[in-house]
Write a protein that holds these residues in place. Structure first.
Motif, PDB file in Angstrom:
ATOM      1  N   PHE A 230       0.834  -1.213   0.000  1.00 49.81           N
ATOM      2  CA  PHE A 230       0.000   0.000   0.000  1.00 49.81           C
ATOM      3  C   PHE A 230       0.860   1.251   0.000  1.00 49.81           C
ATOM      4  CE2 PHE A 230      -2.462  -3.201   2.441  1.00 49.81           C
ATOM      5  CZ  PHE A 230      -3.604  -3.258   1.650  1.00 49.81           C
ATOM      6  N   ASP A 231       0.276   2.338  -0.486  1.00 48.20           N
ATOM      7  CA  ASP A 231       0.907   3.643  -0.297  1.00 48.20           C
ATOM      8  C   ASP A 231       0.443   4.220   1.037  1.00 48.20           C
ATOM      9  OD1 ASP A 231      -1.658   4.753  -0.612  1.00 48.20           O
ATOM     10  OD2 ASP A 231      -1.261   5.554  -2.613  1.00 48.20           O
ATOM     11  N   ASN A 233      -1.858   6.142   1.812  1.00 44.65           N
ATOM     12  CA  ASN A 233      -3.311   6.331   1.941  1.00 44.65           C
ATOM     13  C   ASN A 233      -4.079   5.022   1.761  1.00 44.65           C
ATOM     14  OD1 ASN A 233      -3.276   9.214   2.324  1.00 44.65           O
ATOM     15  ND2 ASN A 233      -2.738   9.390   0.150  1.00 44.65           N
ATOM     16  N   TRP A 234      -3.383   3.899   1.928  1.00 40.79           N
ATOM     17  CA  TRP A 234      -3.961   2.562   1.819  1.00 40.79           C
ATOM     18  C   TRP A 234      -4.409   2.207   0.408  1.00 40.79           C
ATOM     19  CZ3 TRP A 234      -2.585  -0.355   5.606  1.00 40.79           C
ATOM     20  CH2 TRP A 234      -2.492   0.155   6.909  1.00 40.79           C
ATOM     21  N   ASN A 235      -3.906   2.905  -0.588  1.00 38.67           N
ATOM     22  CA  ASN A 235      -4.186   2.517  -1.960  1.00 38.67           C
ATOM     23  C   ASN A 235      -3.249   1.376  -2.346  1.00 38.67           C
ATOM     24  OD1 ASN A 235      -6.147   4.604  -2.670  1.00 38.67           O
ATOM     25  ND2 ASN A 235      -4.420   6.008  -2.403  1.00 38.67           N
ATOM     26  N   GLU A 427      -6.909  -4.481  -7.760  1.00 37.66           N
ATOM     27  CA  GLU A 427      -8.327  -4.135  -7.881  1.00 37.66           C
ATOM     28  C   GLU A 427      -9.156  -4.826  -6.794  1.00 37.66           C
ATOM     29  OE1 GLU A 427     -11.963  -4.445 -11.191  1.00 37.66           O
ATOM     30  OE2 GLU A 427      -9.900  -4.929 -11.748  1.00 37.66           O
ATOM     31  N   LYS A 430      -8.395  -3.335  -3.357  1.00 33.99           N
ATOM     32  CA  LYS A 430      -9.072  -2.046  -3.184  1.00 33.99           C
ATOM     33  C   LYS A 430     -10.497  -2.258  -2.663  1.00 33.99           C
ATOM     34  CE  LYS A 430      -9.293   2.519  -4.159  1.00 33.99           C
ATOM     35  NZ  LYS A 430      -8.324   3.561  -3.758  1.00 33.99           N
ATOM     36  N   GLU A 434     -11.976  -1.087   0.958  1.00 36.13           N
ATOM     37  CA  GLU A 434     -13.152  -0.201   0.995  1.00 36.13           C
ATOM     38  C   GLU A 434     -14.225  -0.777   1.912  1.00 36.13           C
ATOM     39  OE1 GLU A 434     -15.964   2.303  -2.115  1.00 36.13           O
ATOM     40  OE2 GLU A 434     -14.769   0.613  -2.851  1.00 36.13           O
ATOM     41  N   TYR A 439     -11.191   3.735   3.730  1.00 37.25           N
ATOM     42  CA  TYR A 439     -11.278   4.996   2.977  1.00 37.25           C
ATOM     43  C   TYR A 439     -12.322   5.938   3.565  1.00 37.25           C
ATOM     44  CZ  TYR A 439      -8.805   1.864  -0.199  1.00 37.25           C
ATOM     45  OH  TYR A 439      -7.915   0.960  -0.731  1.00 37.25           O
ATOM     46  N   GLN A 442     -11.317   9.604   3.606  1.00 39.68           N
ATOM     47  CA  GLN A 442     -10.800  10.198   2.368  1.00 39.68           C
ATOM     48  C   GLN A 442     -11.877  10.947   1.619  1.00 39.68           C
ATOM     49  OE1 GLN A 442      -8.605   7.376  -0.014  1.00 39.68           O
ATOM     50  NE2 GLN A 442      -7.480   6.572   1.735  1.00 39.68           N
TER      51      GLN A 442
END
Length: 442
Positions: A230-231, A233-235, A427, A430, A434, A439, A442
């Protein structure tokens, strides 16, 4: 007659005072206490069992050990920690248990024990503990919720520190004039040279089996090659250029491995190295204890060790165990004294000499320890690069890890395209994140 009685009384008094003196200071109040601890059946803890009688001798505190197979240990702890009063005063755990237990408010915050001058040894020297392991196994509430940081707190101490290390056949390398790889370009190059130079021998024995093992092997390469799951921001960024490079590295290693390499778990990869069908092994330091055991190894006296090769950064895995005090423990202060003693410089060295995995830099550098186990200094250097964030320590990681491991297996065995495969993992990850609420802000 009076003199005989007087002399006897004096001698008995002297003997009694001498016995008390042996447990004076911080231990005197707890003399006669019996602690119940829960440890795994594991080489490090087998070594600990040899040392525990010395603690009782020094302190007068008795210790009963409930030693269980790892998975059964976790099941038992899950039950014990939910009671109003638990049976365990001290327990061992792995890093994912740290996250679960702290989140459920089941482990003691250790701050008040280290603040108590009657309990805290001023000569403990916490800075000597392997830093990456203190962060990985002991701290929660800081960065990302599970790492050290401004808001982090200490809930446990490392006890049986492991990291990834490169084992290699010194005799094979000497025979062909090969240099020990220090970076990934060299590692992959020599891994594929070995089968050409030694027909029938694989280059590097690695985990690769579908699921946890393939994911573990991928993660071993991801962090050194500059990647993360992850980055900030949890992406999900598992499909980044660094992620692709890690998967490519793993595929190269498997393709240049011995027969059946794509199906290897930890045990199979280790067996290949021990039986002489692979020239290198890159995995946990706990494996080292088997290399010179003639009952398990055909390569006794032929193996040398080197740190995990450098990629974009020096980074090796964090594994092993920590120890903590349950919130529902009956004898918390005595348990802290045991925890502090077990992880002290003196005990850490004793445990290392008994065959355990030390958690202090000083033990790894100790002359006596290295005289018995010459690899310890190298392991200590490797531990300086132990990465507390080489894998995410979050509740939903199990789902993500399973998907990643299954997907990578298709890359390794069916030739699935790496980029599109990792895109699919990103994908699906993510969506999992979510649903778990990552998120929300965000």
């Amino acid at each position: 007659m009076m003199n005989i009685k007087t002399n006897f009384a004096s001698a008995f008094a002297a003997l009694f005072m001498s016995a008390l003196a042996a447990v004076a200071g911080p231990y005197e109040e707890y003399e006669g206490t019996t602690l119940v601890v829960n440890f795994p059946s594991h080489p490090h803890y087998n070594a600990v069992m040899k040392v525990l009688p010395e603690f009782t001798k020094e302190t007068g505190i008795r210790v009963e050990v409930d030693q269980l197979q790892y998975l059964k240990m976790r099941e038992k702890q899950t039950l014990e920690l939910t009671k109003n009063k638990g049976d365990y005063d001290l327990l061992a755990y792995v890093v994912f248990s740290k996250a679960d237990y702290v989140y459920a408010d089941q482990l003691e915050n250790l701050a008040r024990y280290f603040m108590n001058p009657k309990l805290s040894d001023p000569n403990y020297d916490a800075a000597d503990l392997v830093e990456g392991y203190v962060g990985n196994i002991g701290v929660a509430g800081g960065d990302k919720g599970y790492l050290p940081g401004v808001t982090g707190s200490l809930y446990g101490l490392p006890f049986g520190s492991e990291t990834s290390i490169l084992g290699y056949r010194q005799d094979i390398f000497d025979k062909h004039g090969l240099d020990v790889p220090t970076n990934y370009e060299e590692l992959l190059d020599v891994a594929c040279k070995i089968p050409e130079l030694e027909p029938g021998m694989g280059g590097l024995a690695s985990r690769a089996a579908s699921g946890h093992h393939a994911s573990h092997a991928f993660l071993l390469h991801l962090a050194p090659l500059g990647g993360r799951i992850f980055d900030g921001n949890w992406n999900p960024i598992v499909n980044s250029a660094e992620g692709v490079a890690a998967a490519e590295a793993l595929k190269t290693i498997v393709d240049c491995g011995t027969e059946g390499a794509a199906t290897f778990g930890f045990a199979e990869a280790g067996a290949s190295f021990l039986q002489g069908t692979s020239a290198m092994f890159l995995d946990s330091t706990v494996f080292a204890g088997q290399v010179n055991d003639p009952e398990k190894s055909k390569v006794v006296g032929k193996v040398a060790w080197a740190p995990h090769p450098f990629g974009k950064r020096a980074s090796s895995q964090t594994g092993g165990f920590g120890i903590g005090i349950p919130k529902n423990a009956e004898n918390k202060e005595a348990a802290f004294l045991l925890m502090q003693w077990l992880t002290s410089k003196k005990a850490d060295k004793m445990i290392a000499l008994a065959g355990g995995n030390p958690s202090r830099y000083s033990t790894h550098a100790d002359v006596e320890v290295n005289a018995k186990f010459p690899h310890m200094e190298t392991f200590g250097e490797a531990l300086k690069n132990a990465d507390p964030d080489w894998r995410p320590i979050i509740p939903v990681w199990g789902k993500i890890n399973a998907d990643l491991g299954t997907t990578l297996s298709k890359v390794l065995t069916e030739g699935a395209d790496i980029q599109s495969s990792l895109d699919g993992v990103a994908e699906r990850t993510k969506s999992i994140m979510e649903d778990a609420g990552y998120y929300t802000w965000q």
